[in-house]
Design a protein around this motif. Sequence first.
Motif, PDB file in Angstrom:
ATOM      1  N   VAL A   1      -1.288  -3.438  -9.983  1.00 26.79           N
ATOM      2  CA  VAL A   1      -1.296  -2.628 -11.318  1.00 26.79           C
ATOM      3  C   VAL A   1      -2.600  -1.867  -9.913  1.00 26.79           C
ATOM      4  O   VAL A   1      -2.669   0.048  -9.807  1.00 26.79           O
ATOM      5  N   PHE A   2      -2.983  -2.304  -9.474  1.00 24.18           N
ATOM      6  CA  PHE A   2      -4.514  -1.818  -8.743  1.00 24.18           C
ATOM      7  C   PHE A   2      -3.942  -0.932  -7.017  1.00 24.18           C
ATOM      8  O   PHE A   2      -4.879  -0.941  -6.217  1.00 24.18           O
ATOM      9  N   THR A   3      -2.712  -1.064  -6.867  1.00 24.89           N
ATOM     10  CA  THR A   3      -2.510  -1.460  -5.932  1.00 24.89           C
ATOM     11  C   THR A   3      -1.205  -0.238  -5.229  1.00 24.89           C
ATOM     12  O   THR A   3      -0.752  -0.010  -6.040  1.00 24.89           O
ATOM     13  N   HIS A   4      -1.766   0.702  -4.047  1.00 20.96           N
ATOM     14  CA  HIS A   4      -1.445   2.113  -4.278  1.00 20.96           C
ATOM     15  C   HIS A   4      -1.546   3.094  -5.450  1.00 20.96           C
ATOM     16  O   HIS A   4      -0.901   3.192  -5.357  1.00 20.96           O
ATOM     17  N   SER A   5      -2.877   2.282  -5.909  1.00 21.77           N
ATOM     18  CA  SER A   5      -2.971   3.446  -7.586  1.00 21.77           C
ATOM     19  C   SER A   5      -3.423   5.025  -7.638  1.00 21.77           C
ATOM     20  O   SER A   5      -3.057   5.740  -6.062  1.00 21.77           O
ATOM     21  N   ASN A   6      -3.230   5.275  -8.433  1.00 24.86           N
ATOM     22  CA  ASN A   6      -4.190   7.147  -8.429  1.00 24.86           C
ATOM     23  C   ASN A   6      -5.694   7.605  -7.782  1.00 24.86           C
ATOM     24  O   ASN A   6      -5.558   8.470  -8.288  1.00 24.86           O
ATOM     25  N   LEU A   7      -5.617   5.699  -8.203  1.00 18.65           N
ATOM     26  CA  LEU A   7      -7.459   6.205  -8.661  1.00 18.65           C
ATOM     27  C   LEU A   7      -7.827   6.758  -6.694  1.00 18.65           C
ATOM     28  O   LEU A   7      -7.194   7.026  -6.059  1.00 18.65           O
ATOM     29  N   SER A   8      -9.010   7.473  -7.111  1.00 16.70           N
ATOM     30  CA  SER A   8      -9.854   8.032  -5.946  1.00 16.70           C
ATOM     31  C   SER A   8     -10.247   7.056  -5.142  1.00 16.70           C
ATOM     32  O   SER A   8     -10.760   6.121  -5.618  1.00 16.70           O
TER      33      SER A   8
ATOM     34  N   SER B   1       3.267   0.129   9.946  1.00 18.70           N
ATOM     35  CA  SER B   1       3.523  -0.250   8.469  1.00 18.70           C
ATOM     36  C   SER B   1       2.808  -0.869   9.712  1.00 18.70           C
ATOM     37  O   SER B   1       2.346  -1.678   9.668  1.00 18.70           O
ATOM     38  N   VAL B   2       1.353  -1.524   8.047  1.00 21.83           N
ATOM     39  CA  VAL B   2       0.725  -2.703   7.615  1.00 21.83           C
ATOM     40  C   VAL B   2       1.157  -2.498   6.881  1.00 21.83           C
ATOM     41  O   VAL B   2       0.716  -2.521   5.415  1.00 21.83           O
ATOM     42  N   LEU B   3       1.392  -4.548   6.432  1.00 28.10           N
ATOM     43  CA  LEU B   3       0.763  -4.722   5.641  1.00 28.10           C
ATOM     44  C   LEU B   3       0.024  -6.469   5.746  1.00 28.10           C
ATOM     45  O   LEU B   3      -0.321  -6.888   6.890  1.00 28.10           O
ATOM     46  N   GLY B   4      -0.965  -6.900   4.907  1.00 28.60           N
ATOM     47  CA  GLY B   4      -2.666  -7.778   4.816  1.00 28.60           C
ATOM     48  C   GLY B   4      -3.572  -7.497   4.012  1.00 28.60           C
ATOM     49  O   GLY B   4      -3.675  -6.233   4.115  1.00 28.60           O
ATOM     50  N   ARG B   5      -4.653  -8.245   5.031  1.00 24.46           N
ATOM     51  CA  ARG B   5      -5.613  -7.977   4.186  1.00 24.46           C
ATOM     52  C   ARG B   5      -6.450  -6.862   5.377  1.00 24.46           C
ATOM     53  O   ARG B   5      -7.863  -5.875   4.643  1.00 24.46           O
ATOM     54  N   ASN B   6      -5.980  -6.057   6.200  1.00 23.40           N
ATOM     55  CA  ASN B   6      -6.783  -5.119   7.282  1.00 23.40           C
ATOM     56  C   ASN B   6      -5.898  -3.786   6.055  1.00 23.40           C
ATOM     57  O   ASN B   6      -6.741  -2.972   6.648  1.00 23.40           O
ATOM     58  N   ALA B   7      -5.304  -3.866   5.529  1.00 23.38           N
ATOM     59  CA  ALA B   7      -5.229  -2.741   4.855  1.00 23.38           C
ATOM     60  C   ALA B   7      -5.875  -2.944   2.890  1.00 23.38           C
ATOM     61  O   ALA B   7      -5.023  -1.489   1.845  1.00 23.38           O
ATOM     62  N   LYS B   8      -6.807  -3.313   2.828  1.00 15.51           N
ATOM     63  CA  LYS B   8      -7.305  -3.573   1.853  1.00 15.51           C
ATOM     64  C   LYS B   8      -8.402  -2.274   1.625  1.00 15.51           C
ATOM     65  O   LYS B   8      -8.873  -1.367   1.979  1.00 15.51           O
ATOM     66  N   GLY B   9      -8.010  -2.069  -0.092  1.00 17.34           N
ATOM     67  CA  GLY B   9      -8.112  -0.713  -0.296  1.00 17.34           C
ATOM     68  C   GLY B   9      -7.085  -0.107  -1.552  1.00 17.34           C
ATOM     69  O   GLY B   9      -6.779   0.070  -2.070  1.00 17.34           O
ATOM     70  N   SER B  10      -6.332   0.352   0.026  1.00 20.57           N
ATOM     71  CA  SER B  10      -4.470   0.766  -0.159  1.00 20.57           C
ATOM     72  C   SER B  10      -4.223  -0.071  -0.658  1.00 20.57           C
ATOM     73  O   SER B  10      -3.109   0.003  -1.857  1.00 20.57           O
ATOM     74  N   VAL B  11      -4.066  -1.741  -0.539  1.00 18.79           N
ATOM     75  CA  VAL B  11      -3.669  -2.500  -1.248  1.00 18.79           C
ATOM     76  C   VAL B  11      -5.163  -3.164  -2.176  1.00 18.79           C
ATOM     77  O   VAL B  11      -5.903  -3.804  -1.237  1.00 18.79           O
TER      78      VAL B  11
END
Length: 568
Positions: free
Chosen positions: A401-408, A532-542
Amino acid sequence: MYSLAIIGLGPRGLYALECLMVSLSRKRDTHNPKVALIESQQLIGCGSAWNIHQPDANTINISDRDLKGLPERSVIKGNGFHITAFPSFIDWVKVNYNHQLDDHKDTYFNRNVMGEYLHLRAKTIVDHLVAQEIVSLIKARATSIVFKNQIAEISFKNGDHASILAQHTLLTTGHLSENMSSQDQRFYQHAKQKEDVFYIHNPYTEKAYSLYSSFHRVAIKGMGLSMIDIVHLCIDRLQGKFIPEKNGPFLSFEHNTNDELKIFPFSLDGLPVMPKPIGKIVDNQFNIESSVIEELKKELEKLIEHPNFLNIEDILTPIVDIIKNKYQQLDSSIPDVNIHQLIMSWLLDERVESSLWLDTDLQTVEYLKQASLMACGMRPFTLDYTIGQVWRQLQPVLYPVFTHSNLSPELQSKFIQTDELTKRYSYGPPVERILQLIALSESGILDFGLVTNPTIKENKDGWILKNKTKEKLVQSMINGVLASPQLKNIDDSLINELFNLNYLEPFHKQLGIKTNDHARVLTESETALEISVLGRNAKGSVYGVDAILECFSPKVMAWANQFTKDYI
């Protein structure tokens, strides 16, 4: 030229490769891309976190019961390749370790066992694809990526491999070095100037493993999972045994050496991690009905659709309601207090005095004993323990739900801060590890007397840790704090160069790399680069990046499907 370069062949890189081949198998009459797999570790599949050769002292903090979610790999057949099936983790340990699930007590495997599984799973796909000349395995550390006309030129440390060109690059790197804090810098510089004084910044290196057996007076910065690993690494040389006591769940520690060992853990607040419930029977008391979970998911998704006027309390309210209802089910004798407000305040890190919390003013050993009794189902659950365990039950719903959400970014960051706050409970260790800490404390080896933010002064023989009632000298200082990924704080030549060249942008100043919902990197202009980036270093986006199960999440399949759609 390669069609794709995957940098990092740990568990996420492994699953990215599997998903890519699944996606390719669904396409007919298509050519296979030429793929470079880049891994600096000696063994593929496991990365540094799941290194097969690490000591047995390092254990997983996710139970065998929860690891049922680590899926099998079905047979993958496509144009020019036939990849054999590989069992799920639980099925694999049933065969290789004669392991059976037990409702009364969960099992927590050594990390090297998971590493063995991941390595074998990787070999059974990589060896075949190398033989079919679909992939090339490059054993070197990528240190530079420069884009020219959207083509990446990737260079390697010490020229260990010739530079390569790739049309698209996927970063699946896991834990990367972080810049030291000013305090850690002082520790490092002080130890550097002294012959018999030691500072270890990363406790999981080969060098660190070689030193633990020589330490006698040790301070550990941090009260989390790493602290527990470090304690066990230090006591390994004692060859001691934990003996169950006759009454209750507690243990004693016995060893036959005259070796002097004293360990002093500390942190800013002095609060230790909390044990998970001992097994399914106790843990089931925190279960949330599937209908309630579905309603929560719908409500959160509806809220996030229109985020402009949301605040963190709006998002937390439906979660708080579920926790409140569960706590009232667990204890019908709750005093007449505003439980909803207590839970909300706790999740926002606004401490409010209440008899419903486990008293943080207790001595650390007594605090751990009470926590262990709760984990064993031998005393009523406190409200804070209930919050943490229910939050853990809800995490699989909250992650997508909170991955790539519309939240600021600001609001997403606040929610992630709340999640980090709960990790003292939701990411806690098995209760047995806490019972062992208690036994080590009562044996005199582990000393919690300086646990809360002691004054630390340099000394010719090491450091002096001091509070109002106690003062101790240590010769060894070990950092047991694993920082949350912040793009601006990562100390890695590859990531630093990409950031400095404006190829990467932080999702938020306190978080990781900004990506879209197919893992493509986004910059200020919202332009998707060929990376592209997958994983912990994309925290926030994911949201939700540190658990092994998240390495095998649907987000990886989403990247693979988009890649084959765009490039194949």
